[in-house]
Every structure is written in structure tokens, then in C-alpha cells.
Design an enzyme around this catalytic site. Sequence first.
Site, mmCIF file in Angstrom:
data_model
loop_
_atom_site.group_PDB
_atom_site.id
_atom_site.type_symbol
_atom_site.label_atom_id
_atom_site.label_comp_id
_atom_site.label_asym_id
_atom_site.label_seq_id
_atom_site.Cartn_x
_atom_site.Cartn_y
_atom_site.Cartn_z
ATOM 1 N N ASP A 71 0.931 -0.758 0.082
ATOM 2 C CA ASP A 71 0.545 0.057 -0.277
ATOM 3 C C ASP A 71 1.074 1.122 0.611
ATOM 4 O OD1 ASP A 71 0.952 -0.260 2.718
ATOM 5 O OD2 ASP A 71 -0.555 -0.763 2.943
ATOM 6 N N ASP A 73 1.428 5.253 1.312
ATOM 7 C CA ASP A 73 1.066 6.706 2.344
ATOM 8 C C ASP A 73 1.859 7.809 1.150
ATOM 9 O OD1 ASP A 73 0.040 5.242 4.673
ATOM 10 O OD2 ASP A 73 1.719 3.812 4.466
ATOM 11 N N ASP A 147 9.003 4.838 13.229
ATOM 12 C CA ASP A 147 9.046 3.203 13.877
ATOM 13 C C ASP A 147 10.640 3.287 13.029
ATOM 14 O OD1 ASP A 147 8.287 2.313 11.851
ATOM 15 O OD2 ASP A 147 7.184 1.080 12.400
HETATM 16 P P1 ATP Z 1 3.529 -2.349 4.617
HETATM 17 O O1 ATP Z 1 4.532 -3.076 3.830
HETATM 18 O O2 ATP Z 1 2.949 -3.608 6.399
HETATM 19 O O3 ATP Z 1 3.020 -1.959 4.722
HETATM 20 P P2 ATP Z 1 4.609 0.288 6.208
HETATM 21 O O4 ATP Z 1 6.033 0.544 6.992
HETATM 22 O O5 ATP Z 1 3.880 0.449 5.163
HETATM 23 O O6 ATP Z 1 4.886 -1.624 6.058
HETATM 24 P P3 ATP Z 1 2.466 0.932 7.500
HETATM 25 O O7 ATP Z 1 1.653 0.022 8.876
HETATM 26 O O8 ATP Z 1 1.159 0.921 6.498
HETATM 27 O O9 ATP Z 1 3.366 -0.400 7.479
HETATM 28 O O10 ATP Z 1 3.153 1.753 7.587
HETATM 29 C C1 ATP Z 1 2.905 3.209 6.874
HETATM 30 C C2 ATP Z 1 4.236 3.990 7.682
HETATM 31 O O11 ATP Z 1 3.523 4.334 8.689
HETATM 32 C C3 ATP Z 1 5.278 3.091 8.253
HETATM 33 O O12 ATP Z 1 6.374 2.984 7.601
HETATM 34 C C4 ATP Z 1 6.217 4.050 9.315
HETATM 35 O O13 ATP Z 1 7.079 5.150 8.990
HETATM 36 C C5 ATP Z 1 4.295 4.131 10.103
HETATM 37 N N1 ATP Z 1 3.789 3.607 11.344
HETATM 38 C C6 ATP Z 1 3.295 3.180 11.507
HETATM 39 N N2 ATP Z 1 2.943 2.263 12.470
HETATM 40 C C7 ATP Z 1 3.533 3.249 13.503
HETATM 41 C C8 ATP Z 1 4.297 3.261 14.805
HETATM 42 N N3 ATP Z 1 3.793 2.090 15.862
HETATM 43 N N4 ATP Z 1 5.205 3.814 15.584
HETATM 44 C C9 ATP Z 1 5.581 4.751 14.365
HETATM 45 N N5 ATP Z 1 5.235 4.982 13.724
HETATM 46 C C10 ATP Z 1 4.899 3.991 12.478
HETATM 47 MG MG MG Z 2 2.660 0.174 4.312
#
Ligand code: ATP
Ligand code: MG
Length: 441
Positions: A71, A73, A147
Site C-alpha cells: 500500500d 502512504d 518507527d
Molecule cells: P507494510 O508493508 O506492512 O504496509 P509499512 O511500513 O508501510 O509496512 P504501515 O502500517 O503501512 O507499515 O505504516 C506506514 C508507516 O507509518 C510506517 O512505514 C511507519 O513509518 C509509520 N508507522 C506505522 N506504525 C507505526 C508505529 N506504531 N509507530 C511509529 N510509526 C509507525
Molecule cells: Mg504500508
Amino acid sequence: MNMAGSIPRNSRMSDRSPAAYPDSDPDHTIDPALLDPAAVDVTRQLQEAGYEALLVGGCVRDLLLGMSPKDYDVATDATPEQVARVFRRARIIGRRFRIVHVRVGREVIEVTTFRRAPGEEPPQTEHGRILSDNEWGDLDSDAQRRDFTINALYYDPLTNEGIDHVDGLSDLENRVLRIIGDPHRRFAEDPVRMVRAIRFMAKLDFVLAPDTAKALADCRHLLGGVPPARMFDEVLKLFHHGHGERAAELLHAHGMLSILFPVLSPWLDGEDGAIPSIVVQALRNTDRRVRDGKAVIAPFLFAAFLWPPVSKRFESLRADGKPAIEALHRACDHVVAQECTAVSVPRRVSSVVREIWELEQRLGERHPRAVRGLLENRRFRAAYDFMLLRRDAGEREAELCEWWTRIQEAPEAEVVEMISAVPGGGRRRRSRRPRKRRANQ
Ligand code: ATP
Ligand code: MG
């Protein structure tokens, strides 16, 4: 500019002093073919409206690793209300942290406003009066509150420029997962980050930075304080992303699996504690299905994780003389209630789990008169798959499973033969005459 975008050594935001990338590392490239046009479009529209807007997080990380992101962001300096005004199909969601879901076709792009870093005080006058108490910050503070360093990389798909304030690129290159800021404080702030760490290690095959690993070992007990409903969502993400078996191994190695699944403590804890075979089989099966693009369902996963304690309790209730179905229901209620103290199992999930177990028991009984009804049951496929798991875990006979495999494909004449060949199948005569069809049927 080359065909493939690269995150250049000097960011256009040099006044924010982003970390320099190693000279030896010219090619942090993003393959434009992997970029999602919808995400690029959302970024473009925000920029055209006069805002700063960049891709951020997992999508940039995955693109740099040559993987197709799950996905997208977008981070921006526009407030949620301003974002919502730019797009026709936008919806502000969330209460504490408001974010905007922008729909483009069937896709949803998540747009977040730059956040203030954790613990950062709102701007004040010299007398301490708060000037503005919004939760928003700038790109730098936004990077600091993310994170892991590899999740805090920003990328402008329109100019092919990248911004790295946290030295995430070198961690990406060295395949290191490092939490941003003070590791103990960041894990204590949100213990779910520890579960996310395991997920990224499993998915990307990265190792933890030493201080991140130390903090994880020190803070893992804090996972007990996470609301079970949030944990349910995280558990699904952990095991439904195609690397579930690895995720379980890592959770176990870091002493976290028995925190998430206290009902499995008797199997997991102790010197030679091991993940029960049926759980390993289920995860392997799930990983295969995800890779093949097939659907995966939460009840199947929970049916496997909760089965060892349920089957133990079931056996002991049976030994006490309880009828099978009653014993199964009681064992199920007990184990589900216990598990819900750590990870909530919503009723919509637990009711299907119960159906799978119950049906699987009946497949085991192979009662001749029940066979056709079982084949038509809407949970037959899940129960059959669960029976195969039990076979792979050494709990069911291969002959029984082959029989159920064969009968699904067999022509009618063979079905009749198979049913009558089951012990008790052909010998018993029908005790009733076939009912006459009613006139109006
Ligand atoms: P995925 O491939 O699973 O989507 P992702 O890193 O994009 O991995 P998401 O849950 O979509 O994870 O979150 C998007 C972004 O938001 C992360 O990359 C991170 O920068 C931030 N983020 C998400 N959850 C947290 C958290 N609990 N604490 C701090 N930052 C977070
Ligand atoms: Mg993501």
C-alpha cells in the site's frame, strides 16, 4: 535524471540536514514501473495545490528494495481538512491522529499530515503560554516519530528526489532494522512496534541493530499491556503477509510468541520449548496460499494456534465421560476466553473456528449417513484443510484424508461405493422407508 529515480546524495532539503549517504552508494534506485500511478497522482495534486507532498514509509522502503509495495502512504504539510478539500473522494478518519483516505479508482491512498515528534512541546511564548497546540510538525519531526529508520524515507515521485533524515538508506543497504531515537523509550511508547519489528525482519530478512535488540529483550513484557483488539489486527498482519512461518520462529526466538499466545505456554516455554507442529503446518500452508494469491482467513489460523490446548482439554473432558460435541464446546470456550486476555478473538472468528473443529471431528467419524451432508457444508473445505494439517502434524491417518480427497472428485457411482465400503456403510439397512415426496414439492 536517469530513467530510474534515485535518492540523491544531496537532498533538496539540505537546510534540514539530512543524513549523507555513503559515496560508495550511488544507486538507490526506484524502478518507475513499480510506482503506483494513483499514489503519484495524489502526490501531484497536493503539490499542484501548493503543498509539500511525498511518498513515505513502507512503500519507499519496498520500492528501494525492488519490491512491489502493498500500500502507499503520502505525507504532506497540508492539514487533513486541507487535504480533504483537494480531493473529491477523500474521507478523514481516526480521532487521535486524523488521517485522510483518498480514493482513486478502487485504490485507497493514505495521506498523513507531518506530525510533531513524540514528546516535542508545542510552541510557547516566553511565559509558557501555548501558542498553537496542533499535533502537526514538519518533515523532520515527522521522520523522527516514525518507527524504524527504513520506514522513514521520503520520496518525491515527480522529481525523483529522496529525503533521508535518519540514515535509513545505510540501514536499508546493510539490511538492519533500527528503531529511531531511544529504543527503550520508543518501545515503551508503543509496544506494538516490537511486533512490527518481527514482521519486518520476517518479510525483509533484516537483522535487528544491537541496541534495538537489547531494548526489545528488555521491553517485551510491555506487550502484555497492549489492548487485545489492537493485537488481533497485528497478529493477522504478522501471519497473513506470506512470511508467517518465519515470523513465528522469530517471535519464539525473541520470547514473544508465548506472550501473544499464552495458551501455548506449556508447549513454548522451557529449554526445549517448540512451536507445535500443527501451528507450523498451518503457517506453511498459509504462506503458500498467500504466495499463490489465494484467500486466507483468520479462523483457519486461530483454529491451528488454539488447537493444541483445546485438544488437550477436549481429551480430558472426554475421559471424564462428556459427549464429544459438549466436550469440544467447553474446551473451545475455555481456551478462547484465556487467549482473549492477550489477543482478542472476535466472535465472528471464534464461531467459525468452532465450526471448523466440529466439522473436522465429524470428518474423522466418517459416519456413512452424514457424508453427503458434510460434503455440502459451507465449512467443508476449511475443515478438510484442517484435517490435512492434523495429518501433517501426525494426528490423523493418511487413509482417512485420502478417502475425503477422493470422494470430492469421484463420480456418483464411486461415491455410493465408497460410502458403502466405510465400516458400517453398506451393512446397515435403512431403518425407514424412503419418505414419499409431498405433492407440492
Ligand atoms: P507494510 O508493508 O506492512 O504496509 P509499512 O511500513 O508501510 O509496512 P504501515 O502500517 O503501512 O507499515 O505504516 C506506514 C508507516 O507509518 C510506517 O512505514 C511507519 O513509518 C509509520 N508507522 C506505522 N506504525 C507505526 C508505529 N506504531 N509507530 C511509529 N510509526 C509507525
Ligand atoms: Mg504500508
